[in-house]
Design a protein around this motif. Sequence first.
Motif, PDB file in Angstrom:
ATOM      1  N   LEU A   1       2.716  17.467 -10.124  1.00  0.00           N
ATOM      2  CA  LEU A   1       1.828  18.549  -9.726  1.00  0.00           C
ATOM      3  C   LEU A   1       1.479  19.438 -10.915  1.00  0.00           C
ATOM      4  O   LEU A   1       0.311  19.817 -11.100  1.00  0.00           O
ATOM      5  CB  LEU A   1       2.472  19.369  -8.608  1.00  0.00           C
ATOM      6  N   VAL A   2       2.463  19.765 -11.737  1.00  0.00           N
ATOM      7  CA  VAL A   2       2.204  20.560 -12.949  1.00  0.00           C
ATOM      8  C   VAL A   2       1.266  19.801 -13.880  1.00  0.00           C
ATOM      9  O   VAL A   2       0.350  20.381 -14.472  1.00  0.00           O
ATOM     10  CB  VAL A   2       3.528  20.911 -13.662  1.00  0.00           C
TER      11      VAL A   2
ATOM     12  N   GLY B   1       0.812  -1.212   0.000  1.00  0.00           N
ATOM     13  CA  GLY B   1       0.000   0.000   0.000  1.00  0.00           C
ATOM     14  C   GLY B   1       0.845   1.261   0.000  1.00  0.00           C
ATOM     15  O   GLY B   1       1.973   1.270   0.485  1.00  0.00           O
ATOM     16  N   VAL B   2       0.283   2.321  -0.565  1.00  0.00           N
ATOM     17  CA  VAL B   2       0.989   3.597  -0.629  1.00  0.00           C
ATOM     18  C   VAL B   2       0.953   4.292   0.728  1.00  0.00           C
ATOM     19  O   VAL B   2       0.105   4.004   1.564  1.00  0.00           O
ATOM     20  CB  VAL B   2       0.371   4.520  -1.706  1.00  0.00           C
ATOM     21  N   VAL B   3       1.898   5.208   0.939  1.00  0.00           N
ATOM     22  CA  VAL B   3       1.938   6.016   2.154  1.00  0.00           C
ATOM     23  C   VAL B   3       1.780   7.476   1.758  1.00  0.00           C
ATOM     24  O   VAL B   3       2.024   7.857   0.604  1.00  0.00           O
ATOM     25  CB  VAL B   3       3.270   5.822   2.926  1.00  0.00           C
ATOM     26  N   VAL B   4       1.374   8.310   2.695  1.00  0.00           N
ATOM     27  CA  VAL B   4       1.183   9.730   2.387  1.00  0.00           C
ATOM     28  C   VAL B   4       2.522  10.368   2.010  1.00  0.00           C
ATOM     29  O   VAL B   4       3.542  10.108   2.642  1.00  0.00           O
ATOM     30  CB  VAL B   4       0.544  10.499   3.568  1.00  0.00           C
ATOM     31  N   HIS B   5       2.486  11.165   0.958  1.00  0.00           N
ATOM     32  CA  HIS B   5       3.686  11.857   0.501  1.00  0.00           C
ATOM     33  C   HIS B   5       3.290  12.969  -0.461  1.00  0.00           C
ATOM     34  O   HIS B   5       2.142  13.024  -0.919  1.00  0.00           O
ATOM     35  CB  HIS B   5       4.662  10.883  -0.167  1.00  0.00           C
ATOM     36  N   GLN B   6       4.228  13.846  -0.765  1.00  0.00           N
ATOM     37  CA  GLN B   6       3.981  14.927  -1.718  1.00  0.00           C
ATOM     38  C   GLN B   6       4.243  14.425  -3.139  1.00  0.00           C
ATOM     39  O   GLN B   6       5.130  13.597  -3.347  1.00  0.00           O
ATOM     40  CB  GLN B   6       4.901  16.120  -1.417  1.00  0.00           C
ATOM     41  N   PRO B   7       3.492  14.934  -4.119  1.00  0.00           N
ATOM     42  CA  PRO B   7       3.807  14.581  -5.504  1.00  0.00           C
ATOM     43  C   PRO B   7       5.075  15.302  -5.946  1.00  0.00           C
ATOM     44  O   PRO B   7       5.468  16.308  -5.353  1.00  0.00           O
ATOM     45  CB  PRO B   7       2.593  15.099  -6.273  1.00  0.00           C
ATOM     46  N   THR B   8       5.694  14.805  -6.987  1.00  0.00           N
ATOM     47  CA  THR B   8       6.833  15.514  -7.559  1.00  0.00           C
ATOM     48  C   THR B   8       6.329  16.802  -8.218  1.00  0.00           C
ATOM     49  O   THR B   8       5.124  16.937  -8.510  1.00  0.00           O
ATOM     50  CB  THR B   8       7.540  14.662  -8.626  1.00  0.00           C
ATOM     51  N   ALA B   9       7.240  17.729  -8.467  1.00  0.00           N
ATOM     52  CA  ALA B   9       6.863  18.983  -9.133  1.00  0.00           C
ATOM     53  C   ALA B   9       6.268  18.703 -10.509  1.00  0.00           C
ATOM     54  O   ALA B   9       5.281  19.333 -10.924  1.00  0.00           O
ATOM     55  CB  ALA B   9       8.074  19.904  -9.248  1.00  0.00           C
ATOM     56  N   THR B  10       6.829  17.745 -11.219  1.00  0.00           N
ATOM     57  CA  THR B  10       6.328  17.384 -12.548  1.00  0.00           C
ATOM     58  C   THR B  10       4.901  16.847 -12.464  1.00  0.00           C
ATOM     59  O   THR B  10       4.031  17.212 -13.274  1.00  0.00           O
ATOM     60  CB  THR B  10       7.247  16.327 -13.198  1.00  0.00           C
TER      61      THR B  10
ATOM     62  N   THR C   1      -2.401  21.094 -15.158  1.00  0.00           N
ATOM     63  CA  THR C   1      -2.678  21.111 -16.597  1.00  0.00           C
ATOM     64  C   THR C   1      -3.910  20.286 -16.921  1.00  0.00           C
ATOM     65  O   THR C   1      -4.758  20.684 -17.726  1.00  0.00           O
ATOM     66  CB  THR C   1      -1.454  20.587 -17.378  1.00  0.00           C
ATOM     67  N   ALA C   2      -4.017  19.132 -16.285  1.00  0.00           N
ATOM     68  CA  ALA C   2      -5.181  18.261 -16.505  1.00  0.00           C
ATOM     69  C   ALA C   2      -6.473  18.967 -16.102  1.00  0.00           C
ATOM     70  O   ALA C   2      -7.495  18.854 -16.798  1.00  0.00           O
ATOM     71  CB  ALA C   2      -5.023  16.957 -15.726  1.00  0.00           C
ATOM     72  N   VAL C   3      -6.447  19.706 -14.989  1.00  0.00           N
ATOM     73  CA  VAL C   3      -7.636  20.456 -14.569  1.00  0.00           C
ATOM     74  C   VAL C   3      -8.037  21.453 -15.652  1.00  0.00           C
ATOM     75  O   VAL C   3      -9.222  21.568 -16.017  1.00  0.00           O
ATOM     76  CB  VAL C   3      -7.390  21.192 -13.231  1.00  0.00           C
TER      77      VAL C   3
END
Length: 198
Positions: A87-88, A76-85, A92-94
């Motif tokens: 996030l961009v 299972g995944v753990v909480v973490h921040q996304p990479t800058a790429t 963009t998807a939004v």
Amino acid sequence: MDWTEIAAFATGALCVYLVVRQHVGNFAVGMANNALFIWLFVGAGLYADAGLQVVYLGLAVFGWWCWVRGGERGTGVVVHQPTATALVACVTAVAVVTAALQWVLLTYTDSTVAGWDAVTTALSLVAQFMLSRKWIASWWFWIVADLIYIPLYAHKGLWLTSALYVLFLGLCVAGLVQWRRAERDLEARTATTEPVAA
């Protein structure tokens, strides 16, 4: 206000609470919530939001798997921040999804709130994907979406749903705080278990 909106309120509040607590049961509760909101939103003419719930069902299955088996060691995944790429790419998807949905809604439906319906749908869709990966930044996307949803649902006369999104907003802030704390705790535990270099 009818039983559907009341049930959607209850399951929605429970689902977000479980997400904040990182409880995997949020996905099962969320799927029930999606079904209720499909019925509610079609009746209110919020077609993009109704379609979003169908996509949520698929994302719930994906998220459930990620939370249970999707980590590096299959635990299972753990909480973490996304990479800058990443996030961009999400921002963009939004923008792209918003533009596409607004065109569809203006062209093929009688929606009176096409732009707002499209942007909240895009934000929520991307935020749900981010949540499946336990990216902490997902909470910021949810917060922005909720700040738009609250007056949008009030405008459509969905007062209980609007109130639910006020509750969601508070839970999102709590989720952001708790997930950041969980990330710091995980980093501290990792630091203490790593061997010290000679």
